[in-house]
Design an enzyme around this catalytic site. Structure first.
Site, PDB file in Angstrom:
ATOM      1  N   LYS A 215      -9.737  -3.462  -9.929  1.00 10.53           N
ATOM      2  CA  LYS A 215     -10.127  -4.685  -9.215  1.00 10.53           C
ATOM      3  C   LYS A 215     -11.578  -4.616  -8.719  1.00 10.53           C
ATOM      4  O   LYS A 215     -12.179  -3.536  -8.667  1.00 10.53           O
ATOM      5  CB  LYS A 215      -9.158  -4.913  -8.054  1.00 10.53           C
TER       6      LYS A 215
ATOM      7  N   TYR B 239      -3.096 -15.330 -11.908  1.00 13.58           N
ATOM      8  CA  TYR B 239      -2.139 -15.128 -10.808  1.00 13.58           C
ATOM      9  C   TYR B 239      -1.306 -16.387 -10.530  1.00 13.58           C
ATOM     10  O   TYR B 239      -0.802 -16.551  -9.412  1.00 13.58           O
ATOM     11  CB  TYR B 239      -2.877 -14.683  -9.543  1.00 13.58           C
TER      12      TYR B 239
ATOM     13  N   PHE C 297      -1.193 -16.122   0.353  1.00  9.80           N
ATOM     14  CA  PHE C 297      -2.376 -15.316   0.059  1.00  9.80           C
ATOM     15  C   PHE C 297      -3.065 -15.702  -1.251  1.00  9.80           C
ATOM     16  O   PHE C 297      -4.074 -15.093  -1.626  1.00  9.80           O
ATOM     17  CB  PHE C 297      -2.027 -13.818   0.048  1.00  9.80           C
TER      18      PHE C 297
ATOM     19  N   ARG D 105       2.942   1.953 -12.214  1.00  8.76           N
ATOM     20  CA  ARG D 105       3.212   1.479 -10.842  1.00  8.76           C
ATOM     21  C   ARG D 105       3.361   2.666  -9.883  1.00  8.76           C
ATOM     22  O   ARG D 105       2.885   2.624  -8.752  1.00  8.76           O
ATOM     23  CB  ARG D 105       4.432   0.551 -10.819  1.00  8.76           C
TER      24      ARG D 105
ATOM     25  N   THR E  40       1.922  -1.682  -2.979  1.00  9.40           N
ATOM     26  CA  THR E  40       0.908  -2.751  -2.904  1.00  9.40           C
ATOM     27  C   THR E  40       0.058  -2.621  -1.652  1.00  9.40           C
ATOM     28  O   THR E  40      -1.161  -2.753  -1.692  1.00  9.40           O
ATOM     29  CB  THR E  40       1.606  -4.132  -2.903  1.00  9.40           C
TER      30      THR E  40
ATOM     31  N   ARG F 119      -3.807   3.867  -4.743  1.00 10.58           N
ATOM     32  CA  ARG F 119      -4.022   2.985  -3.577  1.00 10.58           C
ATOM     33  C   ARG F 119      -4.138   3.791  -2.283  1.00 10.58           C
ATOM     34  O   ARG F 119      -4.915   3.429  -1.402  1.00 10.58           O
ATOM     35  CB  ARG F 119      -2.910   1.938  -3.508  1.00 10.58           C
TER      36      ARG F 119
ATOM     37  N   HIS G  76      -4.268  -3.057 -10.289  1.00  7.61           N
ATOM     38  CA  HIS G  76      -3.122  -3.941 -10.536  1.00  7.61           C
ATOM     39  C   HIS G  76      -2.332  -3.364 -11.698  1.00  7.61           C
ATOM     40  O   HIS G  76      -2.899  -2.717 -12.583  1.00  7.61           O
ATOM     41  CB  HIS G  76      -3.614  -5.352 -10.909  1.00  7.61           C
TER      42      HIS G  76
HETATM   43  P1  CMP Z   1      -1.334  -7.189  -7.399  1.00  7.99           P
HETATM   44  O1  CMP Z   1      -0.566  -6.025  -7.909  1.00  7.99           O
HETATM   45  O2  CMP Z   1      -2.612  -7.501  -8.079  1.00  7.99           O
HETATM   46  O3  CMP Z   1      -0.409  -8.487  -7.439  1.00  7.99           O
HETATM   47  C1  CMP Z   1      -0.575  -9.572  -6.562  1.00  7.99           C
HETATM   48  C2  CMP Z   1      -1.570  -9.265  -5.503  1.00  7.99           C
HETATM   49  O4  CMP Z   1      -1.516 -10.104  -4.373  1.00  7.99           O
HETATM   50  C3  CMP Z   1      -1.312  -7.890  -4.937  1.00  7.99           C
HETATM   51  O5  CMP Z   1      -1.647  -6.911  -5.862  1.00  7.99           O
HETATM   52  C4  CMP Z   1      -2.114  -7.898  -3.662  1.00  7.99           C
HETATM   53  O6  CMP Z   1      -3.454  -7.494  -3.869  1.00  7.99           O
HETATM   54  C5  CMP Z   1      -2.086  -9.376  -3.306  1.00  7.99           C
HETATM   55  N1  CMP Z   1      -1.259  -9.549  -2.115  1.00  7.99           N
HETATM   56  C6  CMP Z   1       0.044  -9.351  -1.976  1.00  7.99           C
HETATM   57  N2  CMP Z   1       0.433  -9.617  -0.713  1.00  7.99           N
HETATM   58  C7  CMP Z   1      -0.683  -9.981  -0.056  1.00  7.99           C
HETATM   59  C8  CMP Z   1      -0.937 -10.361   1.278  1.00  7.99           C
HETATM   60  N3  CMP Z   1       0.050 -10.413   2.173  1.00  7.99           N
HETATM   61  N4  CMP Z   1      -2.208 -10.668   1.621  1.00  7.99           N
HETATM   62  C9  CMP Z   1      -3.197 -10.617   0.702  1.00  7.99           C
HETATM   63  N5  CMP Z   1      -3.006 -10.267  -0.605  1.00  7.99           N
HETATM   64  C10 CMP Z   1      -1.769  -9.946  -0.958  1.00  7.99           C
END
Ligand code: CMP
Length: 139
Positions: A11, A51, A59, A87, A93, A104, A117
């Site tokens: 990212k 997305y 979000f 994963r 996440t 992460r 991601h």
């Molecule tokens: P990703 O795996 O790219 O898939 C969806 C993305 O949404 C996730 O990683 C996070 O970066 C983002 N995300 C999920 N929950 C939140 C949140 N509560 N606030 C901001 N971003 C979020």
């Protein structure tokens, strides 16, 4: 174990912090073969398309603005159990909940700016690979 492909992305926060090399090194150390890799700048519309599944989430605006704020690196990764293994390598996440030594936990600043991601299932992997690598074999 079946050989599988997954979609991964480095990212904008990680690209800005010059972490591409470290993350690619980890990908190879985990036994993945890099099938495809490209650096790309999402427009806001492209990030919204990528997305789209999250369009109703609160979000979504923050996520799509962030994902179009700078270059990303898109990858197709192959190994046995690739989706789950990537994963596990990324960690939770929210980096606050990520296990030690996951990408992460090591590198992410927040749930929004979480450095990498990965697809969460075979159907999303197919869709995400197709979005960034049209025509690629899904295996
Ligand atoms: P990703 O795996 O790219 O898939 C969806 C993305 O949404 C996730 O990683 C996070 O970066 C983002 N995300 C999920 N929950 C939140 C949140 N509560 N606030 C901001 N971003 C979020």
């Amino acid at each position: 174990m079946t050989v599988e492909r997954t979609y991964a992305m480095i990212k904008p926060d990680a690209v800005k912090r010059k972490l591409i090399g470290k993350i690619v090194d980890r990908i190879e150390a985990e036994g993945f073969t890099i099938v495809a890799m490209r650096k790309h700048c999402f427009s806001l519309k492209e990030a919204q398309g990528f997305y789209f599944v999250h369009r109703a989430r609160p979000f979504y605006p923050e996520l799509t603005e962030f994902m179009s704020s700078g270059p990303i690196v898109a990858l197709v990764l192959e190994r046995d159990n690739a989706i789950a293994h990537w994963r596990d390598t990324m960690g939770a996440t929210n980096p606050a909940n990520a296990a030690p030594n996951t990408l992460r936990k090591l590198h992410a600043a927040s749930i929004g700016e979480n450095c990498v991601h990965g697809s969460d299932a075979p159907d999303t992997a197919a869709q995400e690979m197709g979005f960034m690598f049209p025509g690629i074999s899904l295996l």
